[in-house]
Design a protein around this motif. Structure first.
Motif, mmCIF file in Angstrom:
data_model
loop_
_atom_site.group_PDB
_atom_site.id
_atom_site.type_symbol
_atom_site.label_atom_id
_atom_site.label_comp_id
_atom_site.label_asym_id
_atom_site.label_seq_id
_atom_site.Cartn_x
_atom_site.Cartn_y
_atom_site.Cartn_z
ATOM 1 N N ALA A 1 0.788 -1.244 0.000
ATOM 2 C CA ALA A 1 0.000 0.000 0.000
ATOM 3 C C ALA A 1 0.818 1.291 0.000
ATOM 4 C CB ALA A 1 -0.993 0.028 1.162
ATOM 5 N N ASP A 2 2.158 1.195 -0.052
ATOM 6 C CA ASP A 2 2.959 2.430 -0.081
ATOM 7 C C ASP A 2 4.289 2.158 -0.781
ATOM 8 O OD1 ASP A 2 3.211 5.146 0.457
ATOM 9 O OD2 ASP A 2 4.222 4.818 2.374
ATOM 10 N N LEU A 3 4.246 1.421 -1.879
ATOM 11 C CA LEU A 3 5.472 0.956 -2.533
ATOM 12 C C LEU A 3 5.905 1.971 -3.596
ATOM 13 C CD1 LEU A 3 7.231 -1.514 -2.060
ATOM 14 C CD2 LEU A 3 6.066 -2.645 -3.952
ATOM 15 N N HIS A 4 6.720 2.921 -3.168
ATOM 16 C CA HIS A 4 7.238 3.953 -4.068
ATOM 17 C C HIS A 4 8.739 4.085 -3.870
ATOM 18 C CE1 HIS A 4 7.319 6.516 -0.531
ATOM 19 N NE2 HIS A 4 6.032 6.262 -0.334
ATOM 20 N N GLN A 5 9.363 5.073 -4.525
ATOM 21 C CA GLN A 5 10.819 5.164 -4.575
ATOM 22 C C GLN A 5 11.488 5.296 -3.210
ATOM 23 O OE1 GLN A 5 8.602 6.545 -6.731
ATOM 24 N NE2 GLN A 5 9.677 7.682 -8.323
ATOM 25 N N SER A 6 10.769 5.750 -2.216
ATOM 26 C CA SER A 6 11.363 5.870 -0.886
ATOM 27 C C SER A 6 11.175 4.613 -0.048
ATOM 28 C CB SER A 6 10.757 7.066 -0.134
ATOM 29 O OG SER A 6 11.075 8.270 -0.786
#
Length: 335
Positions: free
Chosen positions: A222-227
């Motif tokens: 649910a929060d899989l981004h570059q960071s």
């Protein structure tokens, strides 16, 4: 002693560091040195042990906003259970939970000047390098494969153990919808609120069309981004499962894509993300057509969060961020 809520960020961190040191007494890791990492929804410290091992301790901070409701102890423990299962069942690299001396996944600690005891969790450190400007199609293909493998584990190996409870990241309950609309109505003109209402209506139609069968709905990051994904010796890894919960698998892909839309090669990155995913799990073409609406939903959630945080000193540009989000969601959802 000065009240905690009136302290500067540095003052709050000092007291939370005392709390973290107290919590670490429950773990068999010896002498440690703490280095501050983040102080937002949660507070995290890097923990360097005398034997050379490295960890992260997360202190759960109280929160009661629409977009970031406070996590219960059971919800945090459930997150840790999934991470422990991923470490046990797969070769995916995620932050492995460290148990206390008495075998628990969590501990609680207090410190002088901190208003209440806080729930704390300790994770093994994940080595790697975050990449944004240098992201290549191969990197994003790996993200697609990794995401699909998370979904496969959640749906076919992990399931929902007794007592497992997590929030629903793509929740559009009446309470959530009313809260979002109220948040926008407090600071934005009526025409913007109408855009929000139209986006919500379109998102709800998509979620209804997808249904909640096991092939489309389950436990996601649910929060899989570059960071939150990183690379080590050509291998992808993922951190920060704090937002994980039961939602539509497609929403996970929408979160990733939303953080790539500004890139010039976005069409190629989108294609390889989905093709990588499809090497592990099926993704019907009709479901792919829903992605832009779910990306608009993510923009709506972020814009709501910016407004929620408008009194926080770190969000001085919240109005610009909210306006930008409104324009993006309007275009994406075509409302």
């Amino acid at each position: 002693m000065k009240p905690y809520q009136n302290l500067t960020k540095r003052g709050q961190l000092a007291r939370l560091k005392w709390l973290a040191e107290e919590a670490l007494r429950d773990y068999d890791i010896g002498e440690t040195t703490l280095i501050s990492l983040e102080h937002m929804a949660n507070t995290t410290f890097r923990v360097d042990a005398a034997d050379g091992q490295r960890y992260v301790i997360r202190i759960v901070n109280p929160s009661d906003t629409i977009t970031l409701p406070g996590r219960t102890e059971d919800q945090i423990r459930s997150e840790m259970e999934w991470l422990a299962a991923l470490e046990r069942d797969t070769d995916l690299v995620v932050p492995a939970p460290v148990r206390t001396r008495d075998g628990k996944l969590l501990t609680k600690a207090g410190a002088e000047g901190v208003p209440e005891e806080r729930t704390c969790a300790l994770f093994r450190w994940v080595d790697g390098r975050f990449i944004d400007d240098g992201l290549t199609p191969r990197h994003i293909e790996q993200v697609g494969i990794f995401t699909a493998r998370l979904h496969e584990h959640a749906s076919k190996q992990f399931g929902s153990p007794d007592g497992f409870t997590r929030p629903k990241p793509d929740n559009l309950s009446t309470e959530i919808v009313n809260g979002i609309i109220k948040t926008f109505a407090e600071v934005r003109p009526r025409e913007d609120v109408k855009i929000v209402e139209a986006v919500i209506e379109k998102v709800q139609r998509v979620l209804d069309s997808l249904g909640t069968g096991p092939e489309v709905f389950g436990l996601i990051h649910a929060d899989l981004h570059q960071s939150n994904y990183l690379f080590h010796k050509g291998e992808i890894r993922a951190i920060d499962f704090d937002d994980c919960g039961h939602a539509h698998f497609l929403y996970d892909l929408a979160v990733t894509l939303n953080e790539l839309k500004h890139k010039q090669d976005y069409p190629q990155l989108r294609a390889v993300l989905l093709s990588g995913y499809r090497t592990v799990r099926p993704l019907p073409s009709e479901h792919e057509s829903y992605l832009d609406t779910l990306i608009a939903f993510r923009e709506l959630q972020l814009a709501t969060w910016f407004i929620d945080q408008r009194h926080h000193p770190a969000f001085k540009r919240w109005e610009e961020d909210a306006e930008r989000g409104l324009e993006k969601m309007k275009a994406l959802a075509q409302v």
